[in-house]
Design an enzyme around this catalytic site. Structure first.
Site, PDB file in Angstrom:
ATOM      1  N   VAL A 249      62.646  68.805 104.859  1.00  0.00           N
ATOM      2  CA  VAL A 249      61.235  69.198 105.006  1.00  0.00           C
ATOM      3  C   VAL A 249      60.468  68.852 103.721  1.00  0.00           C
ATOM      4  CG1 VAL A 249      59.691  71.183 105.302  1.00  0.00           C
ATOM      5  CG2 VAL A 249      61.736  70.984 106.720  1.00  0.00           C
ATOM      6  N   GLY A 250      61.097  69.077 102.585  1.00  0.00           N
ATOM      7  CA  GLY A 250      60.441  68.815 101.297  1.00  0.00           C
ATOM      8  C   GLY A 250      60.075  67.352 101.124  1.00  0.00           C
ATOM      9  N   GLU A 267      60.613  73.237  95.804  1.00  0.00           N
ATOM     10  CA  GLU A 267      61.848  73.959  95.432  1.00  0.00           C
ATOM     11  C   GLU A 267      62.724  73.889  96.671  1.00  0.00           C
ATOM     12  OE1 GLU A 267      64.514  76.585  95.410  1.00  0.00           O
ATOM     13  OE2 GLU A 267      62.890  78.063  95.468  1.00  0.00           O
ATOM     14  N   CYS A 301      69.011  79.854  98.047  1.00  0.00           N
ATOM     15  CA  CYS A 301      69.075  78.462  97.584  1.00  0.00           C
ATOM     16  C   CYS A 301      69.937  78.386  96.331  1.00  0.00           C
ATOM     17  CB  CYS A 301      67.699  77.877  97.382  1.00  0.00           C
ATOM     18  SG  CYS A 301      66.703  78.854  96.302  1.00  0.00           S
TER      19      CYS A 301
END
Ligand code: UN1
Length: 513
Positions: A249-250, A267, A301
């Site tokens: 997605v990032g 992040e 994460c």
């Protein structure tokens, strides 16, 4: 069971069974007719229904944030800090119900749910301090009777996109800083945890209203990524998009926002390793590896995903670790005896099963766990925390699976351990346990860990808010939270001021007619 205190939680946070996804003024609103059924990850009970916001609803929210910016940026920074102080006070008051809501909706155990709210309070306190210390340097000019300086001005409305696993704290990291910096926030939370977002917005709205500040300083939009998500990314009014989520997605976010030359703070995924030296205090290493890998059911994460253990202590360490794993109390996250709650949903369990199967197929040996549990409360979301001995090069070890699977491997020299630690595409968090000064310093040096976070005798997860938080490589390069992360929420302006009257050109250029 403890999840039954839902009604008390809902009442104190202004939630009901039927909710809407866009904060417009003092109200909630939505017009998509597209509903999310928010289910408890523990029992599958429908906690509430939320009507998602449409792209037209987003437009209203973005317009109100832009209007709020005009007022908010004119409020002196320490006065903005005062509003954030009040937000911190409100969060202190609501810590218990909000922490419980995090456990109820996301499934992390209560001590971690409360810890997450504490993280929000901490960042508010931090931002209050910042509001009197945000500063730029004055610089020496090469020209006579000139002065140079840097100023930091508010940037404008900021888009904040967050993941399910920290459904309240990551909003606070961004918002507390953005607010003191003079920026309104438009928050798009994960569709898996909309109730936490609505609860936070209710708290923020009450604080803003009581302080006489436009409510549009804090905004929430709950909707589909393909709809309102894309609207946020493409919106030129949002100079900064701060996003937490997967690398996949990032990459998309980075490309879309980059194409309009907007800024991002990304992040993204981690693949965090802990090196356990033969010169380590193994008791401390054990406690940290255990919390890092099993805490939050492996859904941070920063979760410890790999253990790189010196060959001399490998067997003894793993014996102790597996003994700890056998004692993990799995169950209702709101029950104080529980150490590990459910995964967020059946999809996450599917990822767990696929990863375990892949690890087996790629030469891994399951040392503990590997199974999905009989659903204790009706929902198939509980798994065993799992330890797998496997090679670092196995493709499954190179990917982030958001589940409590710990890959373990042996090393003989520190160089080899560091190469293994760095030998993944991600670069968020890392740690070494050693009592050797030279090993610790080597790990922290430029030939050491390549991650954004590198710890000595401290595990990979559970970072404090005072440090800059984020990582390198596929983790995306962004930094949120402490240190000088605030600078990203402001625009920098370099000023040269001539107080002497005579015009001098820089670099000695002579330009006369
Ligand atoms: C996350 O998982 O996205 O360092 C954030 C930690 C927490 C934040 C994790 N303070 O584990």
């Amino acid at each position: 069971m403890a999840t039954q205190d839902k009604h008390g939680i809902f009442e104190s946070l202004g939630l009901g069974p039927s909710l809407e996804g866009a904060s417009v003024g003092d109200e909630w609103f939505a017009s998509s007719k597209d509903f999310i059924e928010v289910k408890s990850p523990t029992t599958g009970e429908v906690l509430a229904k939320v009507e998602q916001a449409s792209e037209a609803d987003y437009e209203q929210v973005a317009a109100q944030a832009s209007r709020a910016f005009e007022t908010w940026r004119a409020v002196p920074t320490p006065k903005r800090g005062e509003v954030v102080r009040l937000l911190g006070a409100a969060l202190r008051e609501k810590k218990e119900p909000l922490g419980r809501l995090v456990s109820l909706e996301m499934g992390k155990i209560l001590t971690e749910g409360l810890g997450e709210v504490q993280e929000m309070i901490d960042i508010c306190d931090y931002a209050v301090g910042l509001s009197r210390t945000l500063s730029g340097p004055t610089l020496q000019s090469e020209r006579p009777k000139h002065r140079m300086m840097e100023q930091w001005h508010p940037l404008g409305p900021v888009g904040v996109i967050t993941a399910f696993n920290f459904p309240v704290a990551v909003w606070a990291w961004n918002s507390a800083l953005a607010f003191v910096c003079g920026d309104p926030v438009i928050w798009k939370p994960s569709s898996k945890t909309p109730l936490c977002a609505i609860a936070c917005q209710n708290i923020a709205r009450d604080v803003l209203r009581a302080a006489g500040v436009p409510v549009g300083v804090s905004n929430v939009i709950i909707g589909r990524g393909s709809g309102v998500g894309e609207s946020i990314l493409a919106d030129p009014r949002l100079g900064l998009i701060s996003a937490t989520g997967s690398t996949r997605v990032g990459k998309h976010i980075g490309q879309v926002v980059g194409a309009r030359l907007g800024r991002t703070i990304l992040e993204l995924g981690g693949n965090n390793a802990l090196i356990i030296s033969d010169k380590a205090d193994l008791t401390g290493a054990l406690a940290s590896a255990f919390f890092g890998a099993v805490g939050t059911a492996g859904q941070r994460c920063t979760s410890t995903r790999r253990l790189i253990i010196h060959e001399r202590v490998y067997d003894a360490f793993l014996d102790k670790l597996v003994t700890n794993y056998q004692k993990v109390n799995i169950g209702d996250p709101l029950d104080p005896k529980t150490l590990m709650g459910p995964l967020i949903d059946e999809g996450a369990v599917g990822d767990f099963e696929k990863a375990v199967a892949a690890a087996r197929q790629q030469g891994g040996e399951i040392l503990y766990g590997g199974k999905v549990l009989e659903p204790p409360f009706g929902r198939r979301t509980f798994v065993q925390p799992t330890v797998v001995a496997i090679d670092n090069g196995a493709p499954i070890v190179q990917t982030e699976t958001f589940a409590p699977i710990l890959y373990v491997m042996k090393y003989s020299s520190l160089e080899q351990a560091i190469a293994l630690q760095n030998g993944v595409p991600q670069g968020l968090s890392s740690a070494i346990f050693t009592d050797s000064l030279s090993e610790a310093e080597r790990f922290l040096s430029y030939v050491g860990s390549d991650c954004g976070i590198a710890n000595v005798n401290v595990g990979t997860s559970g970072a404090e808010i005072g440090g800059a938080f984020g990582g390198e490589k596929e983790t995306g390069g962004g930094r949120e939270s402490g240190s000088d992360s605030w600078k990203q929420y402001m625009r920098r302006q370099t000023n040269t001021v001539n107080w002497g009257g005579e015009i001098h050109l820089a670099q000695g250029v002579d330009f006369h007619s």
